[in-house]
Structure formats: C-alpha cells, structure tokens
Design a protein around this motif. Structure first.
Motif, mmCIF file in Angstrom:
data_model
loop_
_atom_site.group_PDB
_atom_site.id
_atom_site.type_symbol
_atom_site.label_atom_id
_atom_site.label_comp_id
_atom_site.label_asym_id
_atom_site.label_seq_id
_atom_site.Cartn_x
_atom_site.Cartn_y
_atom_site.Cartn_z
ATOM 1 N N LEU A 81 0.150 9.131 -8.555
ATOM 2 C CA LEU A 81 1.020 8.185 -8.988
ATOM 3 C C LEU A 81 2.406 8.758 -9.410
ATOM 4 O O LEU A 81 3.746 7.867 -9.371
ATOM 5 C CB LEU A 81 -0.043 7.388 -10.291
ATOM 6 C CG LEU A 81 -0.872 6.605 -9.532
ATOM 7 C CD1 LEU A 81 -1.855 6.430 -10.435
ATOM 8 C CD2 LEU A 81 -0.455 5.248 -8.896
ATOM 9 N N ALA A 82 2.392 9.639 -10.008
ATOM 10 C CA ALA A 82 3.769 10.096 -10.455
ATOM 11 C C ALA A 82 4.756 10.526 -9.018
ATOM 12 O O ALA A 82 5.692 10.078 -8.849
ATOM 13 C CB ALA A 82 3.638 11.804 -11.136
ATOM 14 N N ASN A 83 4.050 11.036 -8.114
ATOM 15 C CA ASN A 83 4.758 11.201 -6.719
ATOM 16 C C ASN A 83 5.087 9.845 -6.373
ATOM 17 O O ASN A 83 6.184 9.630 -5.811
ATOM 18 C CB ASN A 83 3.902 11.828 -5.712
ATOM 19 C CG ASN A 83 3.725 13.362 -6.442
ATOM 20 O OD1 ASN A 83 4.410 13.719 -7.117
ATOM 21 N ND2 ASN A 83 2.833 14.096 -5.764
ATOM 22 N N LEU A 84 4.212 8.690 -6.222
ATOM 23 C CA LEU A 84 4.407 7.677 -5.822
ATOM 24 C C LEU A 84 5.609 7.015 -6.440
ATOM 25 O O LEU A 84 6.553 6.204 -5.984
ATOM 26 C CB LEU A 84 3.341 6.462 -5.964
ATOM 27 C CG LEU A 84 3.322 5.231 -5.310
ATOM 28 C CD1 LEU A 84 3.677 5.122 -3.818
ATOM 29 C CD2 LEU A 84 2.165 4.229 -5.833
ATOM 30 N N ASP A 85 5.629 6.961 -7.916
ATOM 31 C CA ASP A 85 6.780 6.488 -8.557
ATOM 32 C C ASP A 85 8.019 7.239 -8.077
ATOM 33 O O ASP A 85 9.039 6.497 -8.150
ATOM 34 C CB ASP A 85 6.565 6.746 -10.174
ATOM 35 C CG ASP A 85 7.549 5.973 -11.039
ATOM 36 O OD1 ASP A 85 7.645 4.830 -10.574
ATOM 37 O OD2 ASP A 85 7.988 6.597 -11.883
ATOM 38 N N GLU A 86 8.196 8.464 -7.909
ATOM 39 C CA GLU A 86 9.341 9.028 -7.284
ATOM 40 C C GLU A 86 9.753 8.453 -5.840
ATOM 41 O O GLU A 86 10.794 8.388 -5.615
ATOM 42 C CB GLU A 86 9.213 10.819 -7.112
ATOM 43 C CG GLU A 86 9.097 11.267 -8.508
ATOM 44 C CD GLU A 86 10.484 11.393 -9.168
ATOM 45 O OE1 GLU A 86 11.477 11.639 -8.406
ATOM 46 O OE2 GLU A 86 10.263 11.371 -10.486
ATOM 47 N N GLN A 87 8.728 8.345 -5.045
ATOM 48 C CA GLN A 87 8.871 7.626 -3.835
ATOM 49 C C GLN A 87 9.789 6.194 -3.893
ATOM 50 O O GLN A 87 10.611 5.925 -3.246
ATOM 51 C CB GLN A 87 7.921 7.489 -2.850
ATOM 52 C CG GLN A 87 7.114 8.966 -2.447
ATOM 53 C CD GLN A 87 5.711 8.495 -1.804
ATOM 54 O OE1 GLN A 87 4.723 8.466 -2.446
ATOM 55 N NE2 GLN A 87 5.753 8.353 -0.447
#
Length: 140
Positions: free
Chosen positions: A57-63
């Motif tokens: 989810l942290a990576n998705l937020d970055e994307q």
C-alpha cells in the motif's frame, strides 16, 4: 467525478462498492501490480502478509502520487494474497481498509492465489484510479 454504486438487490458490501462509474473525459491511471519490495528491490516482511500488505500500500501510494492521483481516487483494485485461509485474507483486507482506499469506497476483489511473481511475495495489489485535474484534486 466518481459515482460509487451499491446495488440494493445485492448483499450490502462492508467497505467497498459494487461499482464505480467515471464520467467520460476523465483521465484514468491503470497501475501495474504493487509489490512488497523496497526501493532497492529487497522483499519487505518475509513470511508476514500483514507487513507485506502495508508495504504494498505504501508503494501503491507512491505510484498514485507519481501520476497525480491518490488513494482516495482509486476506483477499483484486485488484492492478491498467497494462501487459502480466510483468516490470512481477512488480515490483509483489514490493512486495505485502514489504508484510505475504503474512503471511496472503491470496487475491489480479494483473491487467494497459489503464488506471486517474486520469491517470498505474499501480497500484490493492482489498481485503477482517476487522475483529477489539479484544480479538482483540492476539492475532492
């Protein structure tokens, strides 16, 4: 503008919508699966699906931020979890609910699978999001 719909003749979903409708002319982002790797490519949360879900989810937020969107603008996700135990899938879903994705709420499918692409990977999330125009991003 996003219209989120729950069908009254179907079982009421707890924290997601049955459907999301986006007006024509709206910019959409179709994101590749977000995985539990850090910026250096190392697996985060080996053996721990909850920790991996947090990293995903942290990576998705970055994307999403990279394309001018955010978690609140996600209209659909597919959440893949290695395993067949409802408790494991539920634990990952609790992380999704706490993330801000359920603010919409968005349309989602939670799927138990046999394996994912990286060794030790237990969670992956694909997403489709609206990319609001800069002036509208502040309103929503």
């Amino acid at each position: 503008m996003i219209q989120r719909i729950n069908v009254p003749t179907l079982f009421p979903p707890p924290t997601y919508s049955h459907a999301s409708v986006v007006e024509a002319g709206t910019k959409l982002a179709f994101l590749a699966g977000s995985v539990p790797l850090d910026a250096g490519g190392a697996l985060v949360g080996a053996g721990d699906p909850v920790r991996q879900a947090e990293q995903v989810l942290a990576n998705l937020d970055e994307q999403l931020r990279a394309v001018g969107s955010g978690l609140a603008h996600v209209v659909a996700t597919d959440v893949y979890v290695v395993g067949s135990e409802p408790g494991v899938l539920s634990a990952v879903w609790e992380v999704v609910e706490a993330s801000g994705l359920s603010v919409g709420p968005h349309s989602s499918t939670l799927i138990g699978v046999a394996c994912l692409g990286y060794t030790g990977q237990l969670v992956e999330i694909t997403a489709t999001a609206v990319v609001p125009e800069p002036s509208r991003a502040r309103e929503q």
